[in-house]
Design a protein around this motif. Structure first.
Motif, short mmCIF file in Angstrom:
data_model
loop_
_atom_site.label_atom_id
_atom_site.label_comp_id
_atom_site.label_asym_id
_atom_site.label_seq_id
_atom_site.Cartn_x
_atom_site.Cartn_y
_atom_site.Cartn_z
N CYS A 356 0.83 -1.21 0.00
CA CYS A 356 0.00 0.00 0.00
C CYS A 356 0.86 1.26 0.00
O CYS A 356 1.88 1.32 0.68
CB CYS A 356 -0.88 0.04 1.23
SG CYS A 356 -2.17 -1.19 1.23
N ASP A 357 0.42 2.25 -0.73
CA ASP A 357 1.00 3.59 -0.61
C ASP A 357 0.46 4.19 0.68
O ASP A 357 -0.67 3.94 1.03
CB ASP A 357 0.53 4.49 -1.76
CG ASP A 357 1.15 4.10 -3.09
OD1 ASP A 357 2.14 3.35 -3.05
OD2 ASP A 357 0.64 4.54 -4.14
N ALA A 358 1.28 5.00 1.35
CA ALA A 358 0.77 5.66 2.55
C ALA A 358 1.23 7.10 2.58
O ALA A 358 2.39 7.40 2.30
CB ALA A 358 1.26 4.92 3.80
N TYR A 359 0.30 7.98 2.85
CA TYR A 359 0.60 9.41 2.96
C TYR A 359 0.12 9.88 4.32
O TYR A 359 -1.01 9.59 4.69
CB TYR A 359 -0.11 10.20 1.87
CG TYR A 359 0.17 9.68 0.48
CD1 TYR A 359 1.24 10.17 -0.25
CD2 TYR A 359 -0.64 8.71 -0.09
CE1 TYR A 359 1.51 9.69 -1.52
CE2 TYR A 359 -0.38 8.22 -1.36
CZ TYR A 359 0.69 8.71 -2.06
OH TYR A 359 0.95 8.24 -3.31
N VAL A 360 0.98 10.58 5.04
CA VAL A 360 0.56 11.13 6.33
C VAL A 360 0.81 12.63 6.31
O VAL A 360 1.87 13.09 5.91
CB VAL A 360 1.31 10.47 7.51
CG1 VAL A 360 0.98 11.16 8.82
CG2 VAL A 360 0.97 8.99 7.60
N ASN A 361 -0.19 13.36 6.72
CA ASN A 361 -0.11 14.81 6.62
C ASN A 361 -0.58 15.45 7.91
O ASN A 361 -1.60 15.06 8.47
CB ASN A 361 -1.03 15.24 5.45
CG ASN A 361 -1.06 16.73 5.28
OD1 ASN A 361 -0.12 17.42 5.66
ND2 ASN A 361 -2.15 17.23 4.73
N ILE A 362 0.19 16.42 8.41
CA ILE A 362 -0.27 17.21 9.55
C ILE A 362 -0.91 18.45 8.93
O ILE A 362 -0.23 19.21 8.24
CB ILE A 362 0.91 17.63 10.45
CG1 ILE A 362 1.72 16.40 10.83
CG2 ILE A 362 0.43 18.46 11.63
CD1 ILE A 362 1.65 15.92 12.21
#
Ligand code: TYD
Ligand code: MG
Length: 458
Positions: A356-362
């Motif tokens: 899976c691609d994963a993107y985490v953003n604040i």
């Protein structure tokens, strides 16, 4: 090494490293092509540079502590609470403060507002601009509001003139905008070079201490390394403030990174409006503005910025990867930490996220390194992976260890109180911290000892 009058030294324009010969790569910061030859001020020249301040202090004698009297007046309020907080309670008389930040972030605007407040309070203020003409300053001032005659403006880049003006007018507060445009006649290198910036700062420091004026220096930070970064002067000044924030977003964060008269870690939050910078007294509310309802992958966490709790939304997006190597990306938080948390989730919860691609953003452009947001990041990732939304009234606090355990965080009461204040109904915290928050009523507190228990709440 004895320095003769025409001595030249190679300075790294990025970090200020000195070298007797030219080098392709700076050994200090490993940047390439940053060393530039500059003439150094030595011996006799140096005395002139200091403008005879040394001479005035010639009968300087050692003192004992009990003889030194402190006046109550020593702190001057800027009239901007957020700035006062970062400064540690106001401006200290005779201090030298560096305000750094990217161009266009609002340094000149903030300092002009400070000038206005101080002038309105009847203090003599001198604003020296080496970047803008009087007309341009006037245009900016018109947007900010009314000014009175206590504020004097000076368009000047020569330090000798500035020094004379300060000696003549005896202002209480001086703003130098910016240090990169100032030049000292004795130093032959161009304005903005390491030796100029260093020399100019040292002259200003002598002025600040000698005449008991508080001086604010504006310094630009550039990535190219063509202008000497204010890092070179960080060790010379009393206080270093950095103005951060996305230039495209309207809010700005003022952070203290060095403060001889107060705590660092404190932040001030501002919003750029049509008429100058406005204080944001309740940053949590501001940061949570526009949080989507019932969306998967969105979790609210609480981070401590100095003594202030700030609630922030963390968003994660986990989706099937179309390429062999899945993409992982983070904005506003530590990339490696997120990878580590994903590994913990795979191993301890058996989630198959390897493809899976994963993107985490604040959201809001904040940058947070605190481990207390770990559990929030983990829950956001799981929520997105399972495509199940987390309750809107839930706030998550906790550090995650490698075996999936949820560890204690500091100042848990303050964090839970802030959540309660902003109308959150449930707070997920480390089980070991339950004892400390049992007095707080009006919010449901759930203690979890490992990630599995937390994830089961989704
Ligand atoms: P400025 O203080 O000139 O930045 P710096 O000195 O750090 O380079 O601020 C620049 C930006 O702020 C500019 O793009 C215009 C904007 N601005 C506003 O949005 N509202 C205002 O009232 C003012 C004075 C500036
Ligand atoms: Mg400016």
């Amino acid at each position: 090494m004895a320095k003769s009058k025409n001595n030249t030294i190679f300075f790294c324009q990025n970090c200020g490293y000195e070298s007797a010969k030219w080098l392709g790569q700076c050994p200090g910061c490993r940047e390439w092509n940053t060393l530039i030859e500059e003439t150094v001020v030595t011996g006799k020249n140096m005395k002139q540079t200091m403008g005879g301040i040394g001479a005035r202090n010639a009968q300087n004698k050692p003192s004992i502590l009990s003889d030194i009297s402190l006046q109550e007046e020593d702190r001057i309020s800027t009239g901007i609470k957020e700035l006062d907080r970062v400064l540690g309670g106001g401006i200290v008389a005779g201090s030298l403060t560096l305000v750094g930040g990217d161009p266009g972030i609002g340094k000149s605007t903030l300092l002009l507002q400070v000038c206005r407040n101080l002038a309105m309070a009847g203090r003599e203020v001198l604003y020296v601009s080496g970047e803008e003409s009087l007309k341009q300053i006037k245009l900016r001032a018109n947007r900010i509001g009314e000014f009175n005659e206590h504020l004097k403006l000076l368009c000047e880049t020569g330090l000798q003139n500035i020094q004379e003006t300060i000696q003549r007018n005896k202002p209480e507060i001086v703003i130098i905008d910016s240090i990169q445009t100032m030049y000292h006649e004795e130093v032959s290198s161009a304005p903005g070079s390491v030796s100029q910036v260093r020399e100019a700062t040292s002259v200003l420091m002598q002025l600040a201490k000698g005449f008991n004026v508080s001086i604010f220096i504006v310094g630009h930070v550039t990535k190219e390394g063509t202008v000497a970064g204010p890092r070179v002067l960080e060790h010379m000044v009393d206080t270093v403030l950095y103005f951060e924030g996305d230039r495209n977003a309207s809010y700005r964060i003022l952070r203290g990174v060095k403060n001889r008269f107060g705590s660092t870690n404190e932040i001030g939050v501002f919003e750029m409006a049509g008429d100058g910078l406005k204080e944001v007294p309740n940053p949590s509310e501001f940061m949570l503005n526009g949080k989507p309802k019932d969306a998967s992958g969105s979790v609210v966490v609480c981070s401590m910025e100095g003594t202030r709790p700030i609630l922030i939304e963390i968003q994660a997006l986990v989706c099937h990867s179309n390429f062999g190597i899945p993409r992982r990306q983070t904005t506003g938080t530590d990339f490696n930490r997120v990878n580590l948390l994903m590994a913990v989730l795979e191993k301890r919860l058996g989630l198959q996220m390897g493809n899976c691609d994963a993107y985490v953003n604040i959201t809001g452009g904040m940058k947070i390194q605190e481990p207390a947001i770990d559990l929030g990041v983990a829950m956001a990732i799981v929520s997105s992976f399972k495509n199940r939304a987390i309750d809107d009234g839930m706030l998550v606090i906790g550090e995650v260890g490698l075996s999936g355990e949820v560890r204690a965080v500091s100042q848990i009461q303050t964090r839970v109180q802030e959540a309660k204040k902003l109308g959150f109904t449930t707070c997920v915290i480390p089980k070991v911290c339950l004892e400390s928050v049992k007095e707080i009523k009006g919010i449901q507190v759930i203690g979890v000892s490992n990630v599995r228990e937390a994830v089961d709440l989704i």
